[in-house]
Design a protein around this motif. Structure first.
Motif, PDB file in Angstrom:
ATOM      1  N   VAL A 167      -8.018  56.727 -27.382  1.00 25.71           N
ATOM      2  CA  VAL A 167      -7.004  55.751 -27.777  1.00 25.71           C
ATOM      3  C   VAL A 167      -7.665  54.503 -28.335  1.00 25.71           C
ATOM      4  CG1 VAL A 167      -5.212  54.202 -26.897  1.00 25.71           C
ATOM      5  CG2 VAL A 167      -5.279  56.584 -26.136  1.00 25.71           C
ATOM      6  N   GLU A 168      -8.738  54.051 -27.693  1.00 22.81           N
ATOM      7  CA  GLU A 168      -9.396  52.822 -28.119  1.00 22.81           C
ATOM      8  C   GLU A 168     -10.126  52.973 -29.454  1.00 22.81           C
ATOM      9  OE1 GLU A 168     -12.523  51.464 -25.657  1.00 22.81           O
ATOM     10  OE2 GLU A 168     -13.553  53.374 -25.595  1.00 22.81           O
ATOM     11  N   ALA A 178      -2.577  45.575 -29.398  1.00 25.19           N
ATOM     12  CA  ALA A 178      -2.782  46.990 -29.088  1.00 25.19           C
ATOM     13  C   ALA A 178      -4.265  47.328 -28.974  1.00 25.19           C
ATOM     14  CB  ALA A 178      -2.129  47.848 -30.166  1.00 25.19           C
ATOM     15  N   VAL A 179      -5.086  46.689 -29.797  1.00 24.80           N
ATOM     16  CA  VAL A 179      -6.537  46.913 -29.727  1.00 24.80           C
ATOM     17  C   VAL A 179      -7.080  46.468 -28.373  1.00 24.80           C
ATOM     18  CG1 VAL A 179      -8.751  46.076 -30.602  1.00 24.80           C
ATOM     19  CG2 VAL A 179      -7.014  46.886 -32.196  1.00 24.80           C
ATOM     20  N   VAL A 180      -6.667  45.279 -27.920  1.00 26.31           N
ATOM     21  CA  VAL A 180      -7.151  44.775 -26.633  1.00 26.31           C
ATOM     22  C   VAL A 180      -6.662  45.662 -25.499  1.00 26.31           C
ATOM     23  CG1 VAL A 180      -7.137  42.827 -25.040  1.00 26.31           C
ATOM     24  CG2 VAL A 180      -7.280  42.415 -27.498  1.00 26.31           C
ATOM     25  N   ILE A 181      -5.388  46.025 -25.520  1.00 27.94           N
ATOM     26  CA  ILE A 181      -4.862  46.917 -24.484  1.00 27.94           C
ATOM     27  C   ILE A 181      -5.576  48.269 -24.530  1.00 27.94           C
ATOM     28  CG2 ILE A 181      -2.812  48.199 -23.741  1.00 27.94           C
ATOM     29  CD1 ILE A 181      -1.132  45.833 -24.709  1.00 27.94           C
ATOM     30  N   GLY A 182      -5.803  48.783 -25.739  1.00 28.90           N
ATOM     31  CA  GLY A 182      -6.494  50.058 -25.881  1.00 28.90           C
ATOM     32  C   GLY A 182      -7.893  50.043 -25.309  1.00 28.90           C
ATOM     33  N   SER A 183      -8.550  48.873 -25.315  1.00 27.28           N
ATOM     34  CA  SER A 183      -9.913  48.799 -24.777  1.00 27.28           C
ATOM     35  C   SER A 183      -9.950  49.045 -23.271  1.00 27.28           C
ATOM     36  CB  SER A 183     -10.529  47.431 -25.090  1.00 27.28           C
ATOM     37  OG  SER A 183      -9.901  46.400 -24.345  1.00 27.28           O
ATOM     38  N   PHE A 184      -8.811  48.909 -22.603  1.00 31.19           N
ATOM     39  CA  PHE A 184      -8.723  49.186 -21.167  1.00 31.19           C
ATOM     40  C   PHE A 184      -8.424  50.658 -20.895  1.00 31.19           C
ATOM     41  CE2 PHE A 184      -7.983  44.682 -21.447  1.00 31.19           C
ATOM     42  CZ  PHE A 184      -8.507  44.147 -20.291  1.00 31.19           C
ATOM     43  N   LEU A 185      -8.110  51.424 -21.926  1.00 26.73           N
ATOM     44  CA  LEU A 185      -7.595  52.787 -21.743  1.00 26.73           C
ATOM     45  C   LEU A 185      -8.619  53.855 -22.096  1.00 26.73           C
ATOM     46  CD1 LEU A 185      -4.054  52.225 -23.313  1.00 26.73           C
ATOM     47  CD2 LEU A 185      -4.736  51.991 -20.911  1.00 26.73           C
ATOM     48  N   GLY A 186      -9.865  53.639 -21.709  1.00 31.58           N
ATOM     49  CA  GLY A 186     -10.915  54.592 -22.048  1.00 31.58           C
ATOM     50  C   GLY A 186     -10.723  55.968 -21.449  1.00 31.58           C
ATOM     51  N   ARG A 187      -9.876  56.071 -20.456  1.00 36.00           N
ATOM     52  CA  ARG A 187      -9.665  57.350 -19.767  1.00 36.00           C
ATOM     53  C   ARG A 187      -8.892  58.347 -20.624  1.00 36.00           C
ATOM     54  NH1 ARG A 187     -12.270  58.973 -15.068  1.00 36.00           N
ATOM     55  NH2 ARG A 187     -11.102  60.619 -14.062  1.00 36.00           N
ATOM     56  N   TYR A 188      -8.204  57.865 -21.649  1.00 32.63           N
ATOM     57  CA  TYR A 188      -7.265  58.703 -22.371  1.00 32.63           C
ATOM     58  C   TYR A 188      -7.800  59.104 -23.741  1.00 32.63           C
ATOM     59  CZ  TYR A 188      -4.531  56.765 -18.629  1.00 32.63           C
ATOM     60  OH  TYR A 188      -4.104  56.388 -17.377  1.00 32.63           O
ATOM     61  N   ASP A 189      -7.789  60.409 -23.998  1.00 30.84           N
ATOM     62  CA  ASP A 189      -8.291  60.928 -25.254  1.00 30.84           C
ATOM     63  C   ASP A 189      -7.623  62.257 -25.551  1.00 30.84           C
ATOM     64  OD1 ASP A 189      -9.778  63.113 -23.948  1.00 30.84           O
ATOM     65  OD2 ASP A 189     -11.153  61.550 -23.290  1.00 30.84           O
ATOM     66  N   SER A 230     -17.319  46.649 -15.521  1.00 24.72           N
ATOM     67  CA  SER A 230     -17.905  45.903 -16.639  1.00 24.72           C
ATOM     68  C   SER A 230     -16.842  45.114 -17.395  1.00 24.72           C
ATOM     69  CB  SER A 230     -18.630  46.860 -17.583  1.00 24.72           C
ATOM     70  OG  SER A 230     -19.739  47.463 -16.948  1.00 24.72           O
ATOM     71  N   ILE A 231     -15.705  45.759 -17.683  1.00 29.55           N
ATOM     72  CA  ILE A 231     -14.618  45.051 -18.353  1.00 29.55           C
ATOM     73  C   ILE A 231     -14.196  43.840 -17.521  1.00 29.55           C
ATOM     74  CG2 ILE A 231     -12.215  45.233 -19.111  1.00 29.55           C
ATOM     75  CD1 ILE A 231     -12.757  48.181 -19.741  1.00 29.55           C
ATOM     76  N   LEU A 232     -14.111  44.032 -16.214  1.00 25.81           N
ATOM     77  CA  LEU A 232     -13.705  42.950 -15.318  1.00 25.81           C
ATOM     78  C   LEU A 232     -14.686  41.789 -15.361  1.00 25.81           C
ATOM     79  CD1 LEU A 232     -11.952  41.756 -13.079  1.00 25.81           C
ATOM     80  CD2 LEU A 232     -13.271  43.120 -11.431  1.00 25.81           C
ATOM     81  N   VAL A 258      -9.173  52.725 -12.442  1.00 25.89           N
ATOM     82  CA  VAL A 258      -7.868  52.415 -13.021  1.00 25.89           C
ATOM     83  C   VAL A 258      -7.665  53.261 -14.283  1.00 25.89           C
ATOM     84  CG1 VAL A 258      -6.270  50.575 -13.599  1.00 25.89           C
ATOM     85  CG2 VAL A 258      -8.143  50.113 -12.037  1.00 25.89           C
ATOM     86  N   THR A 259      -7.624  52.644 -15.466  1.00 24.26           N
ATOM     87  CA  THR A 259      -7.455  53.417 -16.704  1.00 24.26           C
ATOM     88  C   THR A 259      -8.755  53.530 -17.488  1.00 24.26           C
ATOM     89  OG1 THR A 259      -6.749  51.405 -17.848  1.00 24.26           O
ATOM     90  CG2 THR A 259      -5.024  52.824 -16.934  1.00 24.26           C
ATOM     91  N   ALA A 260      -9.853  53.000 -16.945  1.00 28.84           N
ATOM     92  CA  ALA A 260     -11.146  53.099 -17.621  1.00 28.84           C
ATOM     93  C   ALA A 260     -11.740  54.485 -17.405  1.00 28.84           C
ATOM     94  CB  ALA A 260     -12.109  52.030 -17.097  1.00 28.84           C
ATOM     95  N   ILE A 261     -12.780  54.811 -18.159  1.00 26.72           N
ATOM     96  CA  ILE A 261     -13.355  56.146 -18.095  1.00 26.72           C
ATOM     97  C   ILE A 261     -14.096  56.382 -16.786  1.00 26.72           C
ATOM     98  CG2 ILE A 261     -15.504  55.493 -19.249  1.00 26.72           C
ATOM     99  CD1 ILE A 261     -15.455  58.209 -20.623  1.00 26.72           C
ATOM    100  N   GLU A 262     -14.618  55.320 -16.172  1.00 22.95           N
ATOM    101  CA  GLU A 262     -15.344  55.447 -14.912  1.00 22.95           C
ATOM    102  C   GLU A 262     -15.382  54.101 -14.216  1.00 22.95           C
ATOM    103  OE1 GLU A 262     -19.681  55.052 -14.956  1.00 22.95           O
ATOM    104  OE2 GLU A 262     -19.599  55.921 -16.953  1.00 22.95           O
TER     105      GLU A 262
END
Length: 448
Positions: free
Chosen positions: A49-50, A28-39, A187-189, A177-181
């Motif tokens: 979420v992350e 969940a932590v790793v998946i959450g790191s992709f979800l910066g868009r959600y708060d 960068s994640i990629l 995608v689901t990142a904040i920008e």
């Protein structure tokens, strides 16, 4: 155990239920790191979420008797210790100089959660290994989903724009995608791509998948920084491998072939796009690059099919655009970097309390560039602690993995200098992954 793992990466005996919950939370932590868009707003703070999931993992480890010991021992590892001092220094300089403790607390709390995340992933080796596998498996899907979102948004002229933002400076939809920008998406990629393609034993099909998908994902993000960062990081890895190993030249060259394949693909794709790009974008104005900062209102109807208003990838202009924006922000920051504040800082996250965002009246400023941000917030002392953190990460990395660590750290420093990503969970997952004990495959490598 070696110096780098003596107080971390334990392998405790866990029951099936405990192991399942622990690894589930790591996932969940790793998946959450992709979800910066959600708060969500919680008592006046933006909670992501992350941030929530790592806190849950840390609380689980502290509460469980079999995990508490490894967690506490991981706190004594040199990397968490140095980072803990960095966090403590931010608290001190904030208490002394910040004009708004509430404003500063939003970042201070985030820094503390990052420390808990780092220690949690360093507490047990199986958790760090799982995080590494999940990150590696994310590369091609993350890139291809981003490219699909980018293509659909631009071809439909924004009628379907899921997972994208519209860049009014260049009149193009960019993938986040689901990142904040877009910059964080890219960068994640590139970080996971770098770790995947430099892994010993990577197969031809995985190399081909990465070499095809990653350039497409970076095209979708329309980020020049990410391309330069990835190529530089892979170059450092290659040089370190070639000139540091005590093995036959053929073996050393074979070790860097997957990385070379990715660089070649990037050069070809971006060279073609830059050559085919249009003229300079019309109606250029300074604008912040982070999507959580206000974006200037459009001055015209979006037309993402107009080539005369695009060519972000091939455009390198020091007189306008995001490069000039960063220079202007840095110039504003220097106004308070004098006297005692140059040495001790101005308090965490306080730039926005003193300056508006250039080109966006009424919006609190944001420095974005990590070295300038840390120098402004924590002064020379804080910047020195940040440098010490990166040196400690490199020194504590297993010797077999230091070529990869060198490439990753260089790539990260370039990206963090031009994007605001130091606080995001991906940073601490990467550090935990790069520091973890070597695998059986890696132990076959010659020592360096």
């Amino acid at each position: 155990m070696t110096f780098s793992t003596a107080t971390a990466y334990a392998r405790p005996t866990l029951t099936g239920r405990t192991r399942l919950i622990t690894l589930g939370l790591v996932t969940a932590v790793v998946i959450g790191s992709f979800l910066g868009r959600y708060d969500a707003d919680v008592i006046g703070f933006r909670v992501r979420v992350e941030q929530v999931v790592p806190l849950a993992l840390a609380l689980w480890m502290l509460a469980h008797p079999a995990l508490r010991g490894p967690f506490v021992r991981a706190l004594r590892h040199p990397v968490p210790l140095v980072y803990g001092v960095f966090v403590a220094w931010n608290v001190v300089t904030t208490a002394v100089f910040s004009p708004s403790l509430t404003w500063s607390a939003s970042i201070l709390i985030w820094l503390a959660i990052d420390l808990l995340l780092l220690v949690s992933l360093m507490a047990i080796a199986e958790g760090a290994d799982l995080a590494a596998r999940l990150g590696r498996l994310s590369v091609a899907p993350w890139a291809l989903v981003g490219f699909a979102a980018y293509a659909v948004a631009n071809l439909s002229r924004g009628q379907v724009a899921l997972g994208t933002d519209f860049d009014y400076l260049y009149e193009v939809y960019v993938a986040r995608v689901t990142a904040i920008e877009a910059n964080i998406y890219a960068s994640i990629l590139i970080f996971w791509a770098l770790l995947a393609v430099t892994r010993r034993g990577i197969g031809r099909w995985e190399t081909a998948a990465i070499a095809v998908s990653v350039p497409l994902g970076l095209v979708a993000s329309q980020t020049r920084t990410a391309v330069f960062s990835l190529v530089l990081g892979l170059g450092v890895f290659a040089l370190y491998t070639v000139f540091s190993r005590r093995s036959p030249w053929r073996e050393r060259l074979a070790r860097i072939v997957p990385a070379a394949a990715l660089v070649a693909a990037l050069v070809v794709v971006y060279g073609v796009i830059a050559a085919l790009g249009g003229t300079e974008p019309a109606d250029r104005t300074l604008a912040p690059s982070a999507s959580d900062s206000a974006t200037p209102a459009p001055t015209r109807e979006p037309d993402p099919t107009n080539p005369e208003q695009q060519n972000k990838i091939g455009d390198v202009d020091f007189q306008g655009g995001t490069i000039a924006f960063r220079w202007e922000v840095a110039g504003l920051a220097t106004q308070e970097m004098t006297g005692v504040n140059l040495w001790l800082g101005n308090g965490t996250n306080t730039f926005g309390l003193r300056h508006e965002q250039p080109g966006t009246p009424g919006v609190s400023g944001h420095i974005i560039m990590l070295p300038v941000q840390v120098l402004y917030d924590g002064g020379i002392v804080g910047l020195g602690l940040l440098a010490a953190l990166f040196v400690t990460v490199f020194v504590c990395a297993p010797r077999e993995r230091r070529p990869v660590a060198a490439g990753l750290l260089v790539s990260y420093l370039v990206s963090a200098t031009l994007t605001s990503m130091f606080w995001f969970a991906i940073t601490w997952i990467l550090i935990a992954v790069i520091l973890r004990p070597v695998t059986e495959d890696e132990r076959d490598l010659p020592r360096i």
